[in-house]
Design an enzyme around this catalytic site. Structure first.
Site, short mmCIF file in Angstrom:
data_model
loop_
_atom_site.label_atom_id
_atom_site.label_comp_id
_atom_site.label_asym_id
_atom_site.label_seq_id
_atom_site.Cartn_x
_atom_site.Cartn_y
_atom_site.Cartn_z
CE1 TYR A 172 0.73 6.67 -3.58
CE2 TYR A 172 0.40 8.58 -2.15
CZ TYR A 172 -0.10 7.65 -3.05
OH TYR A 172 -1.44 7.68 -3.41
N GLY B 84 -5.90 7.62 -2.51
CA GLY B 84 -4.59 8.06 -2.97
C GLY B 84 -4.16 9.39 -2.38
CD1 TRP C 31 0.68 6.10 -10.52
CD2 TRP C 31 1.39 6.88 -8.54
NE1 TRP C 31 0.89 7.45 -10.66
CE2 TRP C 31 1.32 7.95 -9.47
CE3 TRP C 31 1.81 7.14 -7.24
CZ2 TRP C 31 1.67 9.25 -9.12
CZ3 TRP C 31 2.15 8.43 -6.89
CH2 TRP C 31 2.07 9.48 -7.82
CG HIS D 154 4.40 -6.22 -1.34
ND1 HIS D 154 4.43 -4.92 -1.78
CD2 HIS D 154 3.16 -6.70 -1.66
CE1 HIS D 154 3.26 -4.62 -2.34
NE2 HIS D 154 2.49 -5.68 -2.27
CE LYS E 15 -3.49 -0.60 -0.56
NZ LYS E 15 -4.09 -1.00 -1.88
CB CYS E 16 4.16 2.08 -0.13
SG CYS E 16 4.07 1.88 1.66
N GLY E 17 2.14 2.55 -3.14
CA GLY E 17 2.25 3.05 -4.50
C GLY E 17 2.61 2.02 -5.53
CB THR E 18 2.67 -1.70 -5.43
OG1 THR E 18 2.77 -1.60 -4.02
CG2 THR E 18 3.64 -2.73 -5.95
CB SER F 196 -3.66 2.75 2.19
OG SER F 196 -3.91 2.18 0.92
#
Length: 290
Positions: A184, A250, A52, A100, A47-50, A127
């Site tokens: 992020y 986001g 995207w 991850h 949940k850290c921008g993967t 998130s």
């Protein structure tokens, strides 16, 4: 009488908690994958921008074309621990691979490239909570509260372990030639610049593509939150309709809508204690409560 705290359910593999829907054999084999010189890894704590960055690199590789409807980004840029080593090894080179894993467990090759995206722990835990609550078959946590999940997160009793240990493991390698360490929040603030940073890191041929304004603008458009949140078909079948969508907000700072003063103090204390002796706090100097 206090209600007993609920916890997500997990499978276990090599000391890692993993979603119940992940084949343990695939997770195990993913750890032993033999990284190749032309491999490109997208690495995050969950949940850290993967997602995207998966779409950004896919579009860079495909000359600005968006992912076609019906294609699954997690098969095009597969999650190593979910699909296993054989699936990834069978892909054409150059490979783009999601993981991850903390640094010491990530398959390593000196000529492979590793893009690490870090996100502040306050927004990350919020998130991660909605993610875990929504994927019922993976976690059986549909009735869990944020209070329940926060306790698991702060103890490191969630998927892929402790947030801070993961972050520290990669932060120690942020100056390595084959590691691009970004946050992020910085990407949200200046997406155009960081698309260029990623392209430059992947190689001059990718950076050259961005000289074409049509390609660049297409990547900006189709990897925007608005665009990506409109097509969530890949996840809709896995999440009950009443749950929040996989791509939720986001936003930066949404944690303020979820944290009590006690939670702010506890996570801030853990942040300070775990990162003592480093300058990690400077990554989020304006975001992390003192």
């Amino acid at each position: 009488m206090n209600q007993q705290r609920q916890k997500p359910h997990y499978s276990m593999c090599r000391g890692f908690r993993i979603p119940m829907g992940f084949p343990v054999t695939c997770f195990e084999s993913g750890l032993s994958y033999n990284a190749q010189p032309e491999d490109n890894f997208i690495v995050t704590y969950p949940k850290c921008g993967t997602t995207w960055v998966q779409h950004i690199v896919w579009m860079l590789h495909h000359d600005g074309e968006p992912l076609p409807v019906g294609k699954d980004i997690n098969l095009e840029v597969p999650h190593l621990e979910e699909v296993g080593a054989d699936f990834v090894a069978a892909m054409a080179s150059p490979r783009f691979i999601k993981t991850h894993l903390p640094y010491s467990f990530t398959p390593y090759c000196a000529d492979a490239k590793y893009i690490y995206i870090a996100r502040n722990p306050f927004d990350c835990v919020v998130s991660f909570y909605y993610h875990t609550k929504g994927f019922v078959k993976h976690y059986n946590f549909a009735e869990g509260t944020f209070n329940d999940f926060f306790e698991c997160f702060i103890e490191g009793e969630v998927d892929w372990g402790d947030y801070f240990e993961h972050l520290l493991s990669w932060y120690d390698h942020r100056q390595d030639d084959n590691v691009l360490f970004i946050t992020y929040e910085a990407m949200k603030a200046d997406t155009s610049n960081y698309i260029r940073e990623i392209a430059n890191f992947l190689g001059s041929s990718y950076l050259d593509k961005l000289n074409n304004a049509e390609i660049f603008n297409s990547i900006l458009k189709h990897t925007s939150f608005t665009s990506m949140s409109q097509d969530q078909s890949r996840w809709s079948s896995q999440r009950p309709k009443e749950m929040t969508p996989f791509i939720r907000k986001g936003e930066i700072g949404d944690w303020k809508n979820h944290f009590s003063e006690d939670k702010i103090a506890r996570l801030s204390d853990k942040f300070r204690n775990k990162t003592a002796g480093t300058d990690i706090a400077m990554l989020w100097a304006d975001l992390i409560p003192n």
